[in-house]
Design an enzyme around this catalytic site. Sequence first.
Site, PDB file in Angstrom:
ATOM      1  N   GLU A 126       0.854  -1.192   0.000  1.00  0.00           N
ATOM      2  CA  GLU A 126       0.000   0.000   0.000  1.00  0.00           C
ATOM      3  C   GLU A 126       0.888   1.241   0.000  1.00  0.00           C
ATOM      4  OE1 GLU A 126      -2.656   2.628   3.128  1.00  0.00           O
ATOM      5  OE2 GLU A 126      -2.428   0.475   3.509  1.00  0.00           O
ATOM      6  N   THR A 142      -4.331   6.263   2.097  1.00  0.00           N
ATOM      7  CA  THR A 142      -4.621   7.635   2.525  1.00  0.00           C
ATOM      8  C   THR A 142      -5.281   8.412   1.396  1.00  0.00           C
ATOM      9  OG1 THR A 142      -2.506   7.432   3.714  1.00  0.00           O
ATOM     10  CG2 THR A 142      -3.707   9.477   4.008  1.00  0.00           C
ATOM     11  N   LYS A 172     -11.402  -1.227   6.362  1.00  0.00           N
ATOM     12  CA  LYS A 172     -10.217  -1.013   7.188  1.00  0.00           C
ATOM     13  C   LYS A 172     -10.670  -0.420   8.516  1.00  0.00           C
ATOM     14  CE  LYS A 172      -6.299   2.210   7.233  1.00  0.00           C
ATOM     15  NZ  LYS A 172      -5.463   3.092   6.382  1.00  0.00           N
TER      16      LYS A 172
END
Length: 215
Positions: free
Chosen positions: A41, A70, A130
């Site tokens: 990621e 993000t 998440k």
Amino acid sequence: MSEVKQQIEALGLLPVLRADSVQQALALVDALYAGGVNVIEVTMTVPGAIDVLKQLKANYGSKLLLGSGTVTTAAQAQATIEAGAEFVLSPSLHLDVIAKTKELGKISIPGALTPTEVITAWNAGADYVKVFPCSSVGGAPYLKNLRAPFPFLSLIPTGGVNQKTAADFLKAGAKALGVGTDLVNPQAIVDGTPETITENAKAYLEIIRSTRAAL
């Protein structure tokens, strides 16, 4: 199940890449890959994150499954997908990011914390949710409690996941583990000891393998 989801769940680990430069980011990934990690990621907080994605795609091709992290806007989601991201993560819940990610045929992993946020994300089309920051609200027991009324959820805890807590999160039902600096530590690159990252990666994968085998 899609090939991307199969690969994420097979590895069971989502290393969260944060770095101070493109060069440092690439070195971190090289060290992780040497330890058996083939899913990464790349967070938007990395300077030149789009360039990092493009360079990793060029360096590794299909050997490395790339995702972006993000991500808080639909425009960011589209830009990272165009750069090679196959999955998109957010620290928080952004319905437009989920919609854009699914529109482009990629895997959506929004961030959520409360039961209401988690089920809202799932109902909006998330492939995984998440749970962040999971450790701040109880860690593995919280994850287990979330799955009691929602056993169908595919959850990826992030925040507070380390080698001591990894097994407990897996036992609580985590599909994969989001791990930050406990694994992806930029200081190791600064210190010239990338092998510590490689060995940590191997240790995490062994924890995942042995824990799953015992379930």
